[in-house]
Design an enzyme around this catalytic site. Structure first.
Site, PDB file in Angstrom:
ATOM      1  N   ALA A  72       0.746  -1.153   0.108  1.00 28.60           N
ATOM      2  CA  ALA A  72       0.067  -0.112   0.096  1.00 28.60           C
ATOM      3  C   ALA A  72       0.859   1.221   0.044  1.00 28.60           C
ATOM      4  O   ALA A  72       2.139   1.212   0.224  1.00 28.60           O
ATOM      5  CB  ALA A  72      -0.707  -0.149   0.984  1.00 28.60           C
ATOM      6  N   ARG A  73       0.101   2.424  -0.462  1.00 29.48           N
ATOM      7  CA  ARG A  73       0.944   3.545  -0.204  1.00 29.48           C
ATOM      8  C   ARG A  73       0.432   4.188   1.147  1.00 29.48           C
ATOM      9  O   ARG A  73      -0.652   3.580   1.497  1.00 29.48           O
ATOM     10  CB  ARG A  73       0.613   4.638  -1.223  1.00 29.48           C
ATOM     11  CG  ARG A  73       0.957   4.168  -2.622  1.00 29.48           C
ATOM     12  CD  ARG A  73       2.330   4.131  -2.641  1.00 29.48           C
ATOM     13  NE  ARG A  73       2.930   5.648  -2.834  1.00 29.48           N
ATOM     14  CZ  ARG A  73       3.343   6.208  -4.080  1.00 29.48           C
ATOM     15  NH1 ARG A  73       3.639   5.316  -5.272  1.00 29.48           N
ATOM     16  NH2 ARG A  73       3.625   7.297  -4.105  1.00 29.48           N
ATOM     17  N   TYR A 138      -5.514   8.751   2.819  1.00 27.16           N
ATOM     18  CA  TYR A 138      -4.808   7.664   3.142  1.00 27.16           C
ATOM     19  C   TYR A 138      -5.854   6.792   4.135  1.00 27.16           C
ATOM     20  O   TYR A 138      -6.209   5.630   3.635  1.00 27.16           O
ATOM     21  CB  TYR A 138      -3.661   7.865   3.857  1.00 27.16           C
ATOM     22  CG  TYR A 138      -3.010   6.835   4.480  1.00 27.16           C
ATOM     23  CD1 TYR A 138      -2.686   5.416   3.851  1.00 27.16           C
ATOM     24  CD2 TYR A 138      -3.019   6.489   5.908  1.00 27.16           C
ATOM     25  CE1 TYR A 138      -2.397   4.254   4.655  1.00 27.16           C
ATOM     26  CE2 TYR A 138      -2.627   5.435   6.727  1.00 27.16           C
ATOM     27  CZ  TYR A 138      -2.086   4.263   5.963  1.00 27.16           C
ATOM     28  OH  TYR A 138      -1.839   3.170   6.643  1.00 27.16           O
ATOM     29  N   ARG A 216       0.706   8.773  21.571  1.00 25.83           N
ATOM     30  CA  ARG A 216       0.568   7.724  20.626  1.00 25.83           C
ATOM     31  C   ARG A 216       0.670   6.517  21.439  1.00 25.83           C
ATOM     32  O   ARG A 216       1.636   6.273  22.186  1.00 25.83           O
ATOM     33  CB  ARG A 216       1.399   7.591  19.297  1.00 25.83           C
ATOM     34  CG  ARG A 216       1.256   9.129  18.525  1.00 25.83           C
ATOM     35  CD  ARG A 216      -0.203   8.865  17.738  1.00 25.83           C
ATOM     36  NE  ARG A 216      -0.104   9.935  16.885  1.00 25.83           N
ATOM     37  CZ  ARG A 216      -0.954  11.189  17.271  1.00 25.83           C
ATOM     38  NH1 ARG A 216      -1.245  11.258  18.436  1.00 25.83           N
ATOM     39  NH2 ARG A 216      -0.913  12.054  16.364  1.00 25.83           N
TER      40      ARG A 216
HETATM   41  N1  UDP Z   1       6.160  13.812  15.462  1.00 26.83           N
HETATM   42  C1  UDP Z   1       7.083  14.842  15.717  1.00 26.83           C
HETATM   43  N2  UDP Z   1       8.290  15.154  14.877  1.00 26.83           N
HETATM   44  C2  UDP Z   1       8.635  14.485  13.898  1.00 26.83           C
HETATM   45  C3  UDP Z   1       7.635  13.485  13.554  1.00 26.83           C
HETATM   46  C4  UDP Z   1       6.734  13.127  14.380  1.00 26.83           C
HETATM   47  O1  UDP Z   1       6.912  15.440  16.728  1.00 26.83           O
HETATM   48  O2  UDP Z   1       9.483  14.507  13.215  1.00 26.83           O
HETATM   49  C5  UDP Z   1       5.116  13.331  16.105  1.00 26.83           C
HETATM   50  C6  UDP Z   1       3.844  13.598  15.380  1.00 26.83           C
HETATM   51  O3  UDP Z   1       3.287  14.710  15.376  1.00 26.83           O
HETATM   52  C7  UDP Z   1       2.834  12.675  16.173  1.00 26.83           C
HETATM   53  C8  UDP Z   1       3.859  11.495  16.746  1.00 26.83           C
HETATM   54  O4  UDP Z   1       5.112  12.207  16.727  1.00 26.83           O
HETATM   55  O5  UDP Z   1       2.363  13.206  17.347  1.00 26.83           O
HETATM   56  C9  UDP Z   1       3.819  10.129  16.007  1.00 26.83           C
HETATM   57  O6  UDP Z   1       3.920  10.604  14.583  1.00 26.83           O
HETATM   58  P1  UDP Z   1       4.394   9.454  13.420  1.00 26.83           P
HETATM   59  O7  UDP Z   1       4.688  10.164  12.127  1.00 26.83           O
HETATM   60  O8  UDP Z   1       5.509   8.603  13.939  1.00 26.83           O
HETATM   61  O9  UDP Z   1       3.207   8.257  13.395  1.00 26.83           O
HETATM   62  P2  UDP Z   1       1.486   8.773  13.245  1.00 26.83           P
HETATM   63  O10 UDP Z   1       1.000   8.922  14.580  1.00 26.83           O
HETATM   64  O11 UDP Z   1       1.376  10.328  12.525  1.00 26.83           O
HETATM   65  O12 UDP Z   1       1.018   7.647  12.641  1.00 26.83           O
END
Ligand code: UDP
Length: 320
Positions: A72-73, A138, A216
């Site tokens: 997937a993308r 997505y 998260r």
């Molecule tokens: N995040 C961040 N800095 C980064 C990348 C992600 O603060 O360089 C934060 C993002 O805003 C989210 C959490 O880390 O709150 C997890 O982001 P990720 O992209 O890893 O996964 P997602 O929850 O978007 O699937």
């Protein structure tokens, strides 16, 4: 079982393929290498480099016991900018796969769905019966596929499972996360520790959370793979089961950065940056259904477990 693993040259697909092989299954990996890596395909798997929509029919004609569909993308930002890619690569391609499954009466399907199908939650932890209101193409494309699978299971007797992943982390042996364009928090922070990035930006420190940064639910990729094996065993003809997969415990961005400092011994400079568009404040799963019905329980639940394995993988990659 003889199993087709689509996207088995990617992060989660390669780790699951490795687990399937270790459990004694016969594995064929189908991947077009658009984002995956040839050397991520586990030894012992037969590898077919081809376009999924074109190759699925012929391959399934060989006779398979099941398909695990990872291809997937999966970049949220890209899906907002170029939704057409997501409807084509995720929805249209999966429809072709489902047609091949129907034509050749392949009995089982396990699909990589996502927490992004829920969108901004009304309450946490998120259960499978929580409202599904994706906030980006997505998540919408994955939800559309879940609906397609439900109807195929009901009409054609497919034994189907969708696993809705929360934030996947960690690594298995020599299989881990390496995206050409990295957007995920843990690999980005570890790039700083590895010296390939100067600092990490924390997207917002004014969220309504205990330390102001987003929370998260991180799940170790080995625990995720274990759920796939259980889903294959428990699959019931005509039923589409949907399970959330998370630890049920949230970690903040600050906690992740701090865990990376402890694991790597690197100071990891971190600065606060503006919020990232589309980020919910808190995403935490209820995985009660998976625990009850699949007998699944995550075992590598601490940040130290997940970051430690991801760091070992990063270091292995640097040395090779
Ligand atoms: N995040 C961040 N800095 C980064 C990348 C992600 O603060 O360089 C934060 C993002 O805003 C989210 C959490 O880390 O709150 C997890 O982001 P990720 O992209 O890893 O996964 P997602 O929850 O978007 O699937």
């Amino acid at each position: 079982m003889k199993l087709l693993v689509t996207g088995g040259a990617g992060y989660v697909g390669s780790v699951c393929a490795a687990h399937l092989l270790e459990a004694g299954h016969d594995v064929v990996v189908l991947d077009d290498l658009s984002t995956g890596h040839r050397d991520a395909v586990p030894g012992g798997a037969r590898f077919v480099e081809a376009d999924l929509a074109e190759a699925a029919g012929d391959l399934l004609g060989e006779g398979f016991d099941g398909v695990l569909h990872f291809a997937a993308r999966s970049l949220v930002g890209e899906s907002v900018q170029k939704p057409e890619i997501y409807w084509q690569a995720n929805v249209v391609t999966t429809l072709r796969l489902l047609e091949a499954i129907r034509t050749h009466a392949t009995p089982r399907l396990v699909f990589s769905s996502t927490a992004a199908t829920y969108g901004e939650p009304e309450s946490v932890p998120i259960r499978e019966d929580s409202p599904t209101r994706p906030t980006n193409p997505y998540g919408a494309s994955k939800l559309a596929i879940d609906h397609m699978i439900t109807s195929y299971a009901a009409a054609h007797g497919l034994a189907a499972t969708s696993l809705r992943y929360f934030n996947v982390a960690g690594a298995h042996d020599r299989f881990g996360e390496r995206h050409t364009v990295e957007t995920h928090l843990i690999p980005i922070v570890l790039q700083v520790a590895a010296g390939t990035r100067e600092s990490v930006q924390m997207f917002g420190d004014d969220w309504d959370t205990p330390d102001g940064t987003c929370v998260r639910d991180y799940i170790h990729v080995d625990d995720l793979a274990d759920a796939h094996l259980r889903a294959l065993d428990r699959a019931t003809p005509g039923v589409h089961a949907i399970y959330n997969l998370g630890n049920g415990h949230g970690f903040s961005v600050r906690e992740v950065v701090e865990a990376c400092r402890e694991v790597t011994g690197h100071p990891i400079p971190a600065e606060v940056a503006p919020r990232r568009a589309g980020d919910p404040a808190v995403l935490v799963a209820s995985s009660e259904r998976a625990r009850t019905e699949l007998g699944w329980a995550p075992t590598r639940t601490t940040l130290a477990d997940m970051v430690g394995d991801a760091w070992r993988f990063t270091q292995q990659r640097q040395q090779s």
